[in-house]
Write an enzyme that holds these catalytic residues in place. Structure first.
Site, PDB file in Angstrom:
ATOM      1  N   ASP A 187    -192.289  37.043  18.954  1.00 30.83           N
ATOM      2  CA  ASP A 187    -193.573  36.434  18.616  1.00 30.83           C
ATOM      3  C   ASP A 187    -194.305  35.894  19.836  1.00 30.83           C
ATOM      4  O   ASP A 187    -193.748  35.819  20.931  1.00 30.83           O
ATOM      5  CB  ASP A 187    -193.381  35.319  17.569  1.00 30.83           C
ATOM      6  CG  ASP A 187    -192.185  34.412  17.884  1.00 30.83           C
ATOM      7  OD1 ASP A 187    -191.696  34.432  19.027  1.00 30.83           O
ATOM      8  OD2 ASP A 187    -191.749  33.686  16.975  1.00 30.83           O
ATOM      9  N   ASN A 244    -187.530  24.661   8.757  1.00 30.25           N
ATOM     10  CA  ASN A 244    -187.975  25.059   7.418  1.00 30.25           C
ATOM     11  C   ASN A 244    -187.517  26.472   7.070  1.00 30.25           C
ATOM     12  O   ASN A 244    -188.016  27.081   6.128  1.00 30.25           O
ATOM     13  CB  ASN A 244    -189.510  24.955   7.318  1.00 30.25           C
ATOM     14  CG  ASN A 244    -190.215  25.868   8.312  1.00 30.25           C
ATOM     15  OD1 ASN A 244    -189.569  26.612   9.055  1.00 30.25           O
ATOM     16  ND2 ASN A 244    -191.530  25.812   8.342  1.00 30.25           N
ATOM     17  N   HIS A 255    -187.860  29.113   9.062  1.00 27.78           N
ATOM     18  CA  HIS A 255    -188.619  30.234   9.636  1.00 27.78           C
ATOM     19  C   HIS A 255    -187.763  31.032  10.610  1.00 27.78           C
ATOM     20  O   HIS A 255    -186.874  30.502  11.272  1.00 27.78           O
ATOM     21  CB  HIS A 255    -189.957  29.788  10.240  1.00 27.78           C
ATOM     22  CG  HIS A 255    -189.892  29.025  11.513  1.00 27.78           C
ATOM     23  ND1 HIS A 255    -190.660  27.909  11.759  1.00 27.78           N
ATOM     24  CD2 HIS A 255    -189.166  29.213  12.640  1.00 27.78           C
ATOM     25  CE1 HIS A 255    -190.411  27.462  12.974  1.00 27.78           C
ATOM     26  NE2 HIS A 255    -189.507  28.233  13.528  1.00 27.78           N
ATOM     27  N   GLU A 272    -193.111  31.849   8.274  1.00 27.64           N
ATOM     28  CA  GLU A 272    -193.000  30.540   7.650  1.00 27.64           C
ATOM     29  C   GLU A 272    -192.722  30.696   6.149  1.00 27.64           C
ATOM     30  O   GLU A 272    -192.913  31.782   5.601  1.00 27.64           O
ATOM     31  CB  GLU A 272    -194.332  29.789   7.826  1.00 27.64           C
ATOM     32  CG  GLU A 272    -194.765  29.623   9.280  1.00 27.64           C
ATOM     33  CD  GLU A 272    -194.037  28.493   9.996  1.00 27.64           C
ATOM     34  OE1 GLU A 272    -193.004  28.005   9.509  1.00 27.64           O
ATOM     35  OE2 GLU A 272    -194.524  28.090  11.069  1.00 27.64           O
TER      36      GLU A 272
HETATM   37  C1  F6R Z   1    -189.004  31.721  18.837  1.00 28.19           C
HETATM   38  C2  F6R Z   1    -189.084  31.742  17.399  1.00 28.19           C
HETATM   39  C3  F6R Z   1    -188.763  30.574  16.535  1.00 28.19           C
HETATM   40  C4  F6R Z   1    -187.570  29.734  17.022  1.00 28.19           C
HETATM   41  C5  F6R Z   1    -187.281  28.579  16.081  1.00 28.19           C
HETATM   42  C6  F6R Z   1    -186.141  27.711  16.580  1.00 28.19           C
HETATM   43  O1  F6R Z   1    -189.368  32.965  19.409  1.00 28.19           O
HETATM   44  O2  F6R Z   1    -189.458  32.735  16.895  1.00 28.19           O
HETATM   45  O3  F6R Z   1    -188.500  31.051  15.238  1.00 28.19           O
HETATM   46  O4  F6R Z   1    -186.448  30.569  17.130  1.00 28.19           O
HETATM   47  O5  F6R Z   1    -188.424  27.799  15.946  1.00 28.19           O
HETATM   48  O6  F6R Z   1    -186.535  27.122  17.783  1.00 28.19           O
HETATM   49  P1  F6R Z   1    -185.509  26.273  18.693  1.00 28.19           P
HETATM   50  O7  F6R Z   1    -184.492  27.252  19.198  1.00 28.19           O
HETATM   51  O8  F6R Z   1    -186.359  25.735  19.807  1.00 28.19           O
HETATM   52  O9  F6R Z   1    -184.929  25.236  17.811  1.00 28.19           O
END
Ligand code: F6R
Length: 240
Positions: free
Chosen positions: A67, A135, A137, A142
């Protein structure tokens, strides 16, 4: 799901890096799916070390990131492209043209279609790493009424903006939109690692592994994938 619990985030990082190393050694032209965020950092640090030790050659590897924020150029220090360059790409010998991160500045619809085509043309993703949102994701998929099938533009939820504001001067500066692989794109990867560390993730991890499969908690769909390894530290595994 194959659930693996390690003493610390560092150990989880070593073990997940070993899975990536095995993949690249077995198939030097592997297509790797990569994520940003804090969780994969120990994985990338170990891959860099293995490359510097002469154990891993990335010259034939192709990568696709999950992303990117809309509106941020590759040179913006909070863009995911910049993050990947600083934390992995500039330290290894992957070819610049083999790196794919969705463009946050191109037309989102055209970019989404082109991204799906490029993944397909590369032969699909061999090994994808994911972090886990509080959440549920994955990528920027989301909670929603349906699982998104392909790469697309999304509006970030307040909870994600709140979680990501730590990297910006204020919550106001966090972009409100992003472009992300769809849940379908992610599920098409041949093998998936989903990593989570820290007590803050324990509740989300329990839902990931034992909860109902629902688009209201997108990561739960991974229960339906045949080859997923959940890699945790002890704190994140606290509610299993
Ligand atoms: C990052 C992404 C997000 C993260 C998620 C967890 O490319 O797509 O889904 O993997 O928000 O983030 P951290 O590892 O910072 O807790």
């Amino acid at each position: 799901m194959n659930v693996q619990v390690f003493k610390s985030a560092e150990q989880m990082g070593k073990a997940a890096a070993a899975m990536f190393a095995a993949q690249v050694i077995k198939k030097p032209e592997s297509v790797l799916g990569l994520a940003t965020g804090s969780t994969p950092l120990p994985v990338y640090a170990n891959l860099i070390e293995m490359h510097k030790d002469g154990l891993l050659d990335f010259s034939k590897v192709i990568s696709f990131n999950l992303d990117e924020y809309c509106g941020l150029a590759q040179t913006h220090d909070q863009s995911y492209y910049y993050f990947m360059r600083e934390n992995l790409f500039k330290h290894i010998n992957i070819r610049k043209e083999a790196i794919h991160v969705p463009s946050g500045t191109a037309d989102a619809e055209a970019e989404s279609a082109a991204y799906e085509k490029a993944i397909c043309a590369a032969g699909g993703i061999d090994l994808q790493i994911l972090g886990l949102g509080l959440n549920g994701h994955i990528g920027f998929n989301e909670p929603a009424d349906d699982f998104a099938k392909v790469t697309h533009k999304v509006r970030l939820t307040e909870s994600t903006i709140e979680a990501n504001k730590r990297f910006f001067a204020s919550a106001d500066e966090v972009p409100r939109e992003a472009i992300t692989m769809g849940v379908g794109t992610i599920m098409a990867a041949r093998e998936i690692i989903i990593a989570a560390t820290g007590a803050g993730k324990a509740e989300a991890v329990a839902k990931l592994v034992k909860g109902e499969v629902t688009p209201q908690f997108p990561a739960s769909v991974l229960q339906m994938h045949g080859c997923v390894t959940v890699m945790l530290d002890e704190a994140a595994a606290g509610l299993l």
